[in-house]
Each structure stands twice: as structure tokens, then as C-alpha cells.
Design a protein around this motif. Sequence first.
Motif, PDB file in Angstrom:
ATOM      1  N   THR A  74       0.787  -1.232   0.000  1.00  0.00           N
ATOM      2  CA  THR A  74       0.000   0.000   0.000  1.00  0.00           C
ATOM      3  C   THR A  74       0.821   1.286   0.000  1.00  0.00           C
ATOM      4  O   THR A  74       0.252   2.368  -0.146  1.00  0.00           O
ATOM      5  N   GLN A  75       2.128   1.192   0.110  1.00  0.00           N
ATOM      6  CA  GLN A  75       2.933   2.403   0.274  1.00  0.00           C
ATOM      7  C   GLN A  75       2.866   3.369  -0.897  1.00  0.00           C
ATOM      8  O   GLN A  75       3.000   4.578  -0.708  1.00  0.00           O
ATOM      9  N   ASN A  76       2.652   2.872  -2.088  1.00  0.00           N
ATOM     10  CA  ASN A  76       2.640   3.757  -3.255  1.00  0.00           C
ATOM     11  C   ASN A  76       1.248   4.085  -3.770  1.00  0.00           C
ATOM     12  O   ASN A  76       1.113   4.612  -4.870  1.00  0.00           O
ATOM     13  N   ILE A  77       0.233   3.740  -2.999  1.00  0.00           N
ATOM     14  CA  ILE A  77      -1.122   4.110  -3.385  1.00  0.00           C
ATOM     15  C   ILE A  77      -1.733   4.941  -2.267  1.00  0.00           C
ATOM     16  O   ILE A  77      -1.400   4.777  -1.105  1.00  0.00           O
ATOM     17  N   LEU A  78      -2.605   5.827  -2.651  1.00  0.00           N
ATOM     18  CA  LEU A  78      -3.191   6.759  -1.696  1.00  0.00           C
ATOM     19  C   LEU A  78      -3.926   6.044  -0.571  1.00  0.00           C
ATOM     20  O   LEU A  78      -3.975   6.524   0.552  1.00  0.00           O
ATOM     21  N   LEU A  79      -4.473   4.866  -0.847  1.00  0.00           N
ATOM     22  CA  LEU A  79      -5.220   4.109   0.155  1.00  0.00           C
ATOM     23  C   LEU A  79      -4.383   3.825   1.395  1.00  0.00           C
ATOM     24  O   LEU A  79      -4.892   3.804   2.505  1.00  0.00           O
ATOM     25  N   GLY A  80      -3.091   3.645   1.229  1.00  0.00           N
ATOM     26  CA  GLY A  80      -2.229   3.323   2.355  1.00  0.00           C
ATOM     27  C   GLY A  80      -1.595   4.522   3.021  1.00  0.00           C
ATOM     28  O   GLY A  80      -0.751   4.363   3.897  1.00  0.00           O
ATOM     29  N   SER A  81      -2.002   5.718   2.656  1.00  0.00           N
ATOM     30  CA  SER A  81      -1.321   6.897   3.178  1.00  0.00           C
ATOM     31  C   SER A  81      -2.028   7.506   4.379  1.00  0.00           C
ATOM     32  O   SER A  81      -3.256   7.550   4.434  1.00  0.00           O
ATOM     33  N   PRO A  82      -1.253   8.002   5.326  1.00  0.00           N
ATOM     34  CA  PRO A  82      -1.852   8.721   6.446  1.00  0.00           C
ATOM     35  C   PRO A  82      -2.613   9.961   5.980  1.00  0.00           C
ATOM     36  O   PRO A  82      -3.589  10.362   6.582  1.00  0.00           O
ATOM     37  N   GLU A  83      -2.165  10.543   4.859  1.00  0.00           N
ATOM     38  CA  GLU A  83      -2.844  11.730   4.334  1.00  0.00           C
ATOM     39  C   GLU A  83      -4.293  11.416   3.945  1.00  0.00           C
ATOM     40  O   GLU A  83      -5.191  12.221   4.199  1.00  0.00           O
ATOM     41  N   GLU A  89     -10.867  11.634   8.004  1.00  0.00           N
ATOM     42  CA  GLU A  89     -11.176  12.131   9.350  1.00  0.00           C
ATOM     43  C   GLU A  89     -11.713  13.565   9.287  1.00  0.00           C
ATOM     44  O   GLU A  89     -12.654  13.912   9.990  1.00  0.00           O
ATOM     45  N   GLU A  90     -11.112  14.375   8.444  1.00  0.00           N
ATOM     46  CA  GLU A  90     -11.553  15.770   8.304  1.00  0.00           C
ATOM     47  C   GLU A  90     -12.989  15.834   7.779  1.00  0.00           C
ATOM     48  O   GLU A  90     -13.805  16.614   8.267  1.00  0.00           O
ATOM     49  N   LEU A  92     -15.262  13.520   8.107  1.00  0.00           N
ATOM     50  CA  LEU A  92     -16.139  13.036   9.181  1.00  0.00           C
ATOM     51  C   LEU A  92     -16.443  14.157  10.177  1.00  0.00           C
ATOM     52  O   LEU A  92     -17.560  14.258  10.680  1.00  0.00           O
ATOM     53  N   LYS A  93     -15.461  15.012  10.446  1.00  0.00           N
ATOM     54  CA  LYS A  93     -15.694  16.166  11.322  1.00  0.00           C
ATOM     55  C   LYS A  93     -16.697  17.124  10.680  1.00  0.00           C
ATOM     56  O   LYS A  93     -17.533  17.706  11.368  1.00  0.00           O
ATOM     57  N   ARG A  94     -16.609  17.272   9.353  1.00  0.00           N
ATOM     58  CA  ARG A  94     -17.568  18.129   8.644  1.00  0.00           C
ATOM     59  C   ARG A  94     -18.980  17.560   8.750  1.00  0.00           C
ATOM     60  O   ARG A  94     -19.947  18.308   8.928  1.00  0.00           O
ATOM     61  N   ILE A  95     -19.099  16.253   8.648  1.00  0.00           N
ATOM     62  CA  ILE A  95     -20.417  15.613   8.800  1.00  0.00           C
ATOM     63  C   ILE A  95     -20.957  15.885  10.195  1.00  0.00           C
ATOM     64  O   ILE A  95     -22.115  16.255  10.369  1.00  0.00           O
ATOM     65  N   GLU A  96     -20.098  15.709  11.191  1.00  0.00           N
ATOM     66  CA  GLU A  96     -20.497  15.948  12.577  1.00  0.00           C
ATOM     67  C   GLU A  96     -20.978  17.386  12.790  1.00  0.00           C
ATOM     68  O   GLU A  96     -21.918  17.637  13.536  1.00  0.00           O
ATOM     69  N   ALA A  97     -20.356  18.324  12.081  1.00  0.00           N
ATOM     70  CA  ALA A  97     -20.732  19.734  12.207  1.00  0.00           C
ATOM     71  C   ALA A  97     -21.919  20.100  11.311  1.00  0.00           C
ATOM     72  O   ALA A  97     -22.332  21.250  11.270  1.00  0.00           O
TER      73      ALA A  97
END
Length: 119
Positions: A74-83, A89-90, A92-97
Motif C-alpha cells: 500500500t505504500q505507493n497508493i493513496l489508500l495506504g497513506s496517512p494523508e 477524518e476531516e 467526518l468532522k464536517r459531517i459531525e458539524a
Amino acid sequence: MLFTLSLEEGKTKPPSRLTEASLGGKGGLMDRLGLGTPATRSSILKTLIDREYVKVEKTKLYPTEKGILLYDLTQNILLGSPEMTAKWEEYLKRIEAGEGSQKTFLNNINSFISKTLWI
């Protein structure tokens, strides 16, 4: 203008191993990267240990062969990135708001996964 160069021989030390606290605790790596919430970080780490992606030896975390394989895949695909996780996560925060919708979020994830994995 003359410059003098000098060469100094020495040894470097590898970076310190992560511990559960330095990875998932307050101010830890997951916190700094915006991964998870304070309430979920310990369960995320427990899942990584339970699924044998990492192991704990004398409070230090080490990747297992299974964890290294997952990283390699997964290192070279976006799926495996912390970004990518941080972006999710960001949103999900928008949904919560009340600024985003669950349906849009899930549709975007499904679309992303289908494109990434060629489903």
C-alpha cells in the motif's frame, strides 16, 4: 574567498522505536498526523497488534512480516497513506458539524476504492 572543508568520521544512531504512547498517545505521531481521535487511537493500535501487523517487545513497537507486506502493498497508493486517512477524518468532522453528508462520504470512498483496486 577561500573555503576550508573538513571531514569528520562518526556513526549515526537509528531513530528511536515507537512505543504505544509515542504512537497513539497525546502529542504522539497519530495525534500530530491527525489520525483517529483521542478516543479511538488506542483501539486502532490494539487492532494493529491483534491483527499481527505490529508486535510489542519491551514496550517498543516492531512491524511483523505481515505488517511489512501490507506496507509494501500500500505504500505507493493513496489508500495506504496517512494523508488519505486524515482527509477522511476531516470530512467526518464536517459531517459531525452538519457541513457534509454521510451518503456523499460513503459514495466517495466507494468510488475511490473501486478506482484504486480496479473493481
